[in-house]
Design an enzyme around this catalytic site. Structure first.
Site, short mmCIF file in Angstrom:
data_model
loop_
_atom_site.label_atom_id
_atom_site.label_comp_id
_atom_site.label_asym_id
_atom_site.label_seq_id
_atom_site.Cartn_x
_atom_site.Cartn_y
_atom_site.Cartn_z
N GLU A 64 -12.01 -13.24 0.74
CA GLU A 64 -12.15 -14.08 -0.47
C GLU A 64 -10.96 -15.04 -0.54
OE1 GLU A 64 -14.51 -13.29 -2.91
OE2 GLU A 64 -15.22 -11.42 -1.95
N CYS B 210 11.98 23.61 -10.56
CA CYS B 210 12.93 23.60 -11.67
C CYS B 210 12.21 23.50 -13.02
CB CYS B 210 13.94 22.44 -11.53
SG CYS B 210 13.33 20.84 -12.10
N CYS C 86 10.48 15.01 -8.40
CA CYS C 86 10.66 15.65 -9.70
C CYS C 86 11.31 14.65 -10.66
CB CYS C 86 11.52 16.89 -9.54
SG CYS C 86 11.94 17.64 -11.13
N ASN D 190 -8.28 -12.84 4.54
CA ASN D 190 -8.91 -12.26 3.36
C ASN D 190 -10.36 -12.74 3.33
OD1 ASN D 190 -9.58 -11.55 0.55
ND2 ASN D 190 -7.37 -11.39 0.23
N HIS E 138 5.81 -0.62 -2.69
CA HIS E 138 5.41 0.14 -3.89
C HIS E 138 5.49 1.64 -3.68
CE1 HIS E 138 2.97 -3.59 -5.39
NE2 HIS E 138 4.24 -3.67 -5.70
N CYS F 9 14.98 16.79 -11.59
CA CYS F 9 16.05 16.96 -10.59
C CYS F 9 15.92 15.99 -9.41
CB CYS F 9 16.09 18.40 -10.09
SG CYS F 9 14.74 18.85 -8.99
N ALA G 173 -10.21 -7.77 7.42
CA ALA G 173 -8.98 -7.58 8.20
C ALA G 173 -9.26 -7.06 9.61
CB ALA G 173 -8.06 -6.62 7.46
N ASN H 237 0.82 -1.21 0.00
CA ASN H 237 0.00 0.00 0.00
C ASN H 237 0.86 1.26 0.00
OD1 ASN H 237 -2.09 -1.75 0.08
ND2 ASN H 237 -2.50 -1.52 2.26
N CYS I 157 7.72 20.90 -10.59
CA CYS I 157 8.75 21.25 -9.60
C CYS I 157 9.17 22.70 -9.84
CB CYS I 157 9.92 20.29 -9.83
SG CYS I 157 11.40 20.62 -8.89
P1 NAD Z 1 -5.89 -5.92 -4.75
O1 NAD Z 1 -6.75 -4.72 -4.99
O2 NAD Z 1 -5.38 -6.67 -5.92
O3 NAD Z 1 -6.68 -6.96 -3.84
C1 NAD Z 1 -7.34 -6.58 -2.69
C2 NAD Z 1 -7.58 -7.82 -1.85
O4 NAD Z 1 -8.16 -7.41 -0.61
C3 NAD Z 1 -8.58 -8.82 -2.47
O5 NAD Z 1 -8.03 -10.11 -2.38
C4 NAD Z 1 -9.82 -8.69 -1.58
O6 NAD Z 1 -10.52 -9.92 -1.45
C5 NAD Z 1 -9.21 -8.26 -0.28
N1 NAD Z 1 -10.11 -7.51 0.62
C6 NAD Z 1 -11.18 -6.76 0.31
N2 NAD Z 1 -11.74 -6.24 1.43
C7 NAD Z 1 -10.98 -6.68 2.47
C8 NAD Z 1 -11.03 -6.49 3.87
N3 NAD Z 1 -11.97 -5.72 4.45
N4 NAD Z 1 -10.09 -7.09 4.64
C9 NAD Z 1 -9.13 -7.86 4.08
N5 NAD Z 1 -9.03 -8.09 2.76
C10 NAD Z 1 -9.95 -7.49 1.96
O7 NAD Z 1 -4.75 -5.43 -3.80
P2 NAD Z 1 -3.22 -5.81 -3.77
O8 NAD Z 1 -3.06 -7.29 -3.75
O9 NAD Z 1 -2.65 -5.00 -2.67
O10 NAD Z 1 -2.61 -5.31 -5.16
C11 NAD Z 1 -3.02 -4.11 -5.75
C12 NAD Z 1 -1.98 -3.03 -5.94
O11 NAD Z 1 -2.69 -1.81 -5.84
C13 NAD Z 1 -0.95 -2.94 -4.88
O12 NAD Z 1 0.24 -2.97 -5.57
C14 NAD Z 1 -1.08 -1.58 -4.21
O13 NAD Z 1 0.13 -0.86 -4.38
C15 NAD Z 1 -2.10 -0.83 -5.01
N6 NAD Z 1 -3.20 -0.22 -4.20
C16 NAD Z 1 -2.92 0.35 -2.99
C17 NAD Z 1 -3.95 0.91 -2.24
C18 NAD Z 1 -3.62 1.52 -0.90
O14 NAD Z 1 -2.54 2.06 -0.72
N7 NAD Z 1 -4.52 1.43 0.09
C19 NAD Z 1 -5.26 0.87 -2.70
C20 NAD Z 1 -5.51 0.30 -3.97
C21 NAD Z 1 -4.45 -0.25 -4.72
ZN ZN Z 2 12.97 19.56 -10.26
#
Ligand code: NAD
Ligand code: ZN
Length: 254
Positions: A216, A151, A128, A214, A120, A131, A233, A103, A149
């Protein structure tokens, strides 16, 4: 067979080194939509069109309008939930050492977790493209898109977009932790985005137990996870932390 929460608690209490891998799902209860699954961003937009570095280089203003402006507002309002708090409590209990997160929302750090690998990157900063100077996203002038930026160079979020590599030192540290842990707790990830999705496989092959949370089933559930806690979660982490505290007392008093 004992209840899966009890099984997970047992594994975690006996583990010498536990790490967590988290994904977008852990932040769903904080109001941040995931990419995939129900209510996911990808039901509305084509990721390859907007979350790919080529798209950003072609038309950064459009990517800001369609993806980043909304994301910035959503992230600014989000607060950690019981999932993030639970992982911090596991750290305090001495059960968890490191969180590797996919995330970009900073919620693990806001919850208190100290050793967080932002696999990620983070949306809290822009950098930027000329720079490389970083700037907090909250200080970026977005009245004209795309933001620039001082610059004159183009600013971009300090995140890994599709088509870009993971920072080599973060990747190496994550792989090292995965290959040396006893338990990996995998929370809220669809386990489909490589190379993060490979970390639980590395852990498993190195002899670790895989505990998944999860609502799912995922590609890990059938062959890789030793224990799957099917649930959201927040609720599940609360139950798990409570079970660990109880199990701890039992284990310590032996
Ligand atoms: P994904 O979107 O591919 O999958 C999300 C997963 O979370 C699914 O398997 C789903 O079943 C599960 N889920 C849904 N609700 C839930 C809950 N309440 N509790 C627990 N699990 C739950 O996410 P990913 O596998 O992290 O990959 C997606 C990419 O997207 C990542 O690389 C991430 O960088 C980016 N992303 C980040 C954010 C964030 O920063 N919050 C949000 C969206 C996407
Ligand atoms: Zn710059």
């Amino acid at each position: 067979m004992s209840d899966p929460i009890q099984q997970a608690a047992g594994l975690l209490v006996q583990s010498r080194r536990t790490i967590a891998l988290t994904g977008a799902g852990i932040s769903v209860e904080s109001g941040i939509p995931p990419f995939r699954g129900k209510g996911g961003l990808w039901e509305k937009i084509d990721p390859m069109k907007y979350a790919h570095i080529d798209a950003y280089e072609r038309d950064p203003a459009e990517v800001w309008r369609v993806l980043f402006l909304g994301l910035k507002d959503t992230l600014a309002m989000a607060q950690p939930n019981h999932g993030h708090h639970g992982l911090y409590q596991l750290e305090i209990l001495g059960v968890l050492s490191t969180v590797i997160t996919q995330n970009i929302d900073g919620l693990h750090q806001q919850a208190g977790s100290r050793d967080v690998i932002e696999f990620h990157g983070t949306f809290a900063k822009q950098r930027c493209m000329t720079c490389r100077q970083p700037i907090p996203t909250s200080q970026v002038d977005l009245s004209v898109l795309p933001p620039r930026c001082t610059c004159g160079g183009l600013l971009r979020p300090d995140v890994v977009m599709f088509g870009e590599p993971i920072d080599m030192s973060l990747l190496q540290r994550s792989q090292m932790l995965a290959s040396s842990c006893d338990v990996i707790l995998v929370v809220g990830t669809s386990a489909t985005v490589e190379p993060a999705a490979y970390l639980p496989i590395i852990a498993k092959r190195s002899g670790a137990a895989v505990v998944e949370i999860n609502p799912e089933k995922t590609p890990l559930t059938r062959h890789t996870s030793d224990v799957t806690l099917l649930g959201e979660a927040g609720t599940t982490m609360r139950q798990l932390v409570a079970a660990i505290k109880k199990e701890r007392l039992r284990y310590d008093s032996r």
